[in-house]
Design a protein around this motif. Structure first.
Motif, short mmCIF file in Angstrom:
data_model
loop_
_atom_site.label_atom_id
_atom_site.label_comp_id
_atom_site.label_asym_id
_atom_site.label_seq_id
_atom_site.Cartn_x
_atom_site.Cartn_y
_atom_site.Cartn_z
N PRO A 1 0.84 -1.20 0.00
CA PRO A 1 0.00 0.00 0.00
C PRO A 1 0.88 1.26 0.00
O PRO A 1 2.02 1.22 0.50
CB PRO A 1 -0.77 -0.11 1.32
N PRO A 2 0.40 2.36 -0.55
CA PRO A 2 1.23 3.56 -0.69
C PRO A 2 1.88 4.05 0.61
O PRO A 2 3.05 4.43 0.59
CB PRO A 2 0.26 4.61 -1.23
N SER A 3 1.17 4.02 1.72
CA SER A 3 1.75 4.53 2.97
C SER A 3 2.89 3.64 3.45
O SER A 3 3.93 4.13 3.91
CB SER A 3 0.68 4.67 4.05
N GLN A 4 2.73 2.33 3.33
CA GLN A 4 3.79 1.41 3.73
C GLN A 4 4.99 1.55 2.79
O GLN A 4 6.14 1.58 3.24
CB GLN A 4 3.30 -0.03 3.73
N ARG A 5 4.73 1.66 1.50
CA ARG A 5 5.79 1.80 0.52
C ARG A 5 6.58 3.08 0.79
O ARG A 5 7.81 3.08 0.78
CB ARG A 5 5.20 1.80 -0.89
N ALA A 6 5.87 4.17 1.06
CA ALA A 6 6.55 5.45 1.33
C ALA A 6 7.43 5.35 2.57
O ALA A 6 8.58 5.81 2.56
CB ALA A 6 5.52 6.56 1.50
N CYS A 7 6.92 4.74 3.62
CA CYS A 7 7.71 4.60 4.85
C CYS A 7 8.95 3.74 4.63
O CYS A 7 10.05 4.10 5.06
CB CYS A 7 6.86 4.01 5.98
N ARG B 1 4.94 -3.05 9.18
CA ARG B 1 4.01 -3.81 8.35
C ARG B 1 4.53 -3.95 6.92
O ARG B 1 4.41 -5.01 6.30
CB ARG B 1 2.65 -3.13 8.33
N GLY B 2 5.10 -2.86 6.41
CA GLY B 2 5.63 -2.90 5.05
C GLY B 2 6.78 -3.88 4.91
O GLY B 2 6.85 -4.64 3.95
N ARG C 1 8.89 -9.13 3.14
CA ARG C 1 9.49 -10.44 3.41
C ARG C 1 8.60 -11.56 2.87
O ARG C 1 9.09 -12.50 2.25
CB ARG C 1 9.71 -10.62 4.91
N GLU C 2 7.29 -11.44 3.11
CA GLU C 2 6.36 -12.45 2.60
C GLU C 2 6.41 -12.53 1.08
O GLU C 2 6.50 -13.62 0.51
CB GLU C 2 4.92 -12.10 3.02
N LEU C 3 6.33 -11.39 0.44
CA LEU C 3 6.31 -11.36 -1.03
C LEU C 3 7.62 -11.89 -1.61
O LEU C 3 7.60 -12.67 -2.57
CB LEU C 3 6.07 -9.93 -1.52
N LEU C 4 8.73 -11.48 -1.05
CA LEU C 4 10.02 -11.95 -1.56
C LEU C 4 10.24 -13.42 -1.26
O LEU C 4 10.81 -14.14 -2.07
CB LEU C 4 11.15 -11.09 -1.01
N ASP C 5 9.76 -13.87 -0.11
CA ASP C 5 9.87 -15.29 0.22
C ASP C 5 9.04 -16.14 -0.74
O ASP C 5 9.48 -17.19 -1.19
CB ASP C 5 9.42 -15.52 1.67
N GLN C 6 7.84 -15.69 -1.07
CA GLN C 6 7.00 -16.39 -2.05
C GLN C 6 7.68 -16.45 -3.41
O GLN C 6 7.65 -17.46 -4.10
CB GLN C 6 5.64 -15.70 -2.20
#
Length: 169
Positions: free
Chosen positions: A115-121, A152-153, A158-163
């Motif tokens: 999500p944009p807020s997590q990506r920005a952080c 959260r980001g 980590r989840e996405l890269l692990d998948q």
């Protein structure tokens, strides 16, 4: 604007443009959009150049402008396509010998899924290397918000890269 101010701004823009462009790229995943966002950010800085304090706040303000530019672009209807939507088998990059390009593309795609807020952080904290306080100021949120969104980001990354690693042959 006075000639001295013009020269100061030109020097600032030349020094910060690459950094702003890379930050924007990590937020949007497209070099063309990143270039536009960085230019929009510098236009915003230029408009307020006489009113901005030249200390540490200048770079923070420029980062705020680039984040806002990326988020504004994302809200435009013609910009709502995602990196995954435009990448198919025919345009998929070839694996390079050392895998650096592939790894970078995986991270950019994973960032695009946040999500944009997590990506920005995540981008401001871990790529632009801003402190919690600077990131909170740039995004206009509290320090606690930056901490939670970053946490959260990173967990989601980590989840996405692990998948991705598990699904890669």
């Amino acid at each position: 604007m006075r000639r001295r101010d013009e020269d100061e701004f030109t020097e600032f823009a030349a020094l910060t443009m690459p950094r702003l462009r890379r930050t924007a790229y990590l937020m949007c995943g497209d070099w063309h959009r990143a270039e536009d966002a960085a230019q929009d950010a510098l236009v915003s800085v230029y408009r307020r150049w006489n009113r901005i304090e030249r200390g540490d706040g200048l770079l923070g303000y420029a980062h705020r402008c680039v984040v806002n530019a990326v988020l504004t672009q994302a809200r435009r209807p013609w910009r709502r396509e995602r990196l995954d939507d435009i990448t198919d088998e025919s345009t998929a990059p070839l694996r390079d010998a050392v895998g650096a390009v592939d790894d970078r593309l995986l991270v950019v795609r994973a960032l695009a899924a946040l999500p944009p807020s997590q990506r920005a952080c995540v981008v401001l904290r871990h790529y632009a290397d801003l402190s919690l306080e600077q990131t909170a100021e740039v995004l206009g949120v509290g320090i606690g918000g930056v901490k939670s969104q970053t946490s959260r980001g990173l967990a989601r990354l980590r989840e996405l890269l692990d998948q991705t690693v598990r699904s890669t042959p």
